[in-house]
Write an enzyme that holds these catalytic residues in place. Sequence first.
Site, PDB file in Angstrom:
ATOM      1  N   PHE A 111      25.792  53.392  61.216  1.00 23.15           N
ATOM      2  CA  PHE A 111      24.609  53.428  60.547  1.00 23.15           C
ATOM      3  C   PHE A 111      23.907  54.318  61.528  1.00 23.15           C
ATOM      4  CE2 PHE A 111      22.726  50.007  63.563  1.00 23.15           C
ATOM      5  CZ  PHE A 111      21.313  50.084  63.780  1.00 23.15           C
ATOM      6  N   LYS A 112      24.115  54.718  63.233  1.00 24.34           N
ATOM      7  CA  LYS A 112      23.297  55.746  63.483  1.00 24.34           C
ATOM      8  C   LYS A 112      23.382  57.126  63.521  1.00 24.34           C
ATOM      9  CE  LYS A 112      21.826  51.487  66.112  1.00 24.34           C
ATOM     10  NZ  LYS A 112      22.284  51.837  68.081  1.00 24.34           N
TER      11      LYS A 112
END
Length: 463
Positions: A111-112
């Site tokens: 998700f980063k």
Amino acid sequence: MKYISTRGGVAPIGFTDAILMGLADDGGLLVPERLPRLSDDALKAWRKLSYSELALELLALFMEEDIPREELERLVNDSYATFRDPHVTPVVKLRDDLHVLELFHGPTFAFKDVALQFLGNLYAYVSRKTGSVIHILGATSGDTGASAIEGVRGKEGIKICILHPHGKVSRVQELQMTTVQDDNVLNLAVEGTFDDCQRIIKELFADVPFKRQYHLRAINSINIARILAQTVYYFYAYFRLAEQGHAGPVNFSVPTGNFGDIFAGYIAKRMGLPVGKLVLATNENDILARFVASGVYQPGEFRGTYSPSMDIQVASNFERYLYYLYDGDAGTVATLMERFRSEGRIEVPQDVLLKVREDFAAYSVSNEECLDTIARYYESYGYLLDPHTACGVAAADKRSDEGEVTISLSTAHPAKFDEAIRLRNISQVYPEPIQALFGKPRRVTVVGNANEQVKEQLEAFFG
């Protein structure tokens, strides 16, 4: 739009200066001077937008005065063109009352990437436009490092150094960072925990002369651009359910250790998104869950878990929440953070704790419950959760009431944590980009758990 410090010691600054400052010069964290409040009409108008179109509309509210709209549009489009799914962050239905928001379709399967692909391009833009020297310093519990490196590797005018806890990230996470051969990348493996890495980073940024001498820039979620970029997928996910006919609030269950991802959801709610519960899911490193239960914020004993990116005892974004919890009273926040520095704990009174519980529900997931959730959902739905996502789903099951609809955030592809998944006798096939990492040469330097050792490396690298 101007940005101010949670501790009140920085005069209002523009967006570009805010991202370059990273950690506020008074030791606090930067927040927008005000939060835009969106009308129902605006939400309806945005419902049909693509992910990139929605990101442009939301981010323009916070930075358009600094970045012309056409330039911001290009940055957004370039950032999300790297994702494997045309929806960027697709929503998958598991049950009528439970959906999964897949945030792992970016270059490093985590998700980063959603924020860091954008921030990498943003830094490159600022460097070109202002002639600023961009020396990025960050710490990672696993995913931030790979995403940050991928966002800036090989880019002219930018160097990046990432600290990670030696031996305390997954094998794939380590390989994604250390097999990068670009000369503008330095990986330091610190003999300690992620909290040690994070402490070193914050102390080096708080050393303002050192920070300015070496032009240090932040890529961790202490950088406000990270939080703003992450608010987008809360809106996008809500709109996907609205398209399917869902009306009314939606819960979000968020696996979290550093309080950044769920804080982005909190900001979205304050902006007017119809969010019901924000479910704060932790693993056995449960400082945040204990705070919601007791009002006491105090680190406990570090525990290594199957969800290592959440193995965090001190949540760097918690200070931002305190700022809003105390209605923007920077003096109170400064006092509380000084107390935390000197005494190692913060305790809020009962009336404030009741406000916390209006904002969040919380649940701490044990190691075995995490693995059991992976096995149960794989058997029942044929859907494979990574251990962090499993914590979010377990918390959603525990804290969502009958009749409520919950979107649980999936923060990483399961292939990044195969060691844990194999413990439940589940086999998977690695995506080709991950399989290709094995056998590649690595570049990494092991350093002790001390500011001075890290400083020596930075002085040589950033020069």
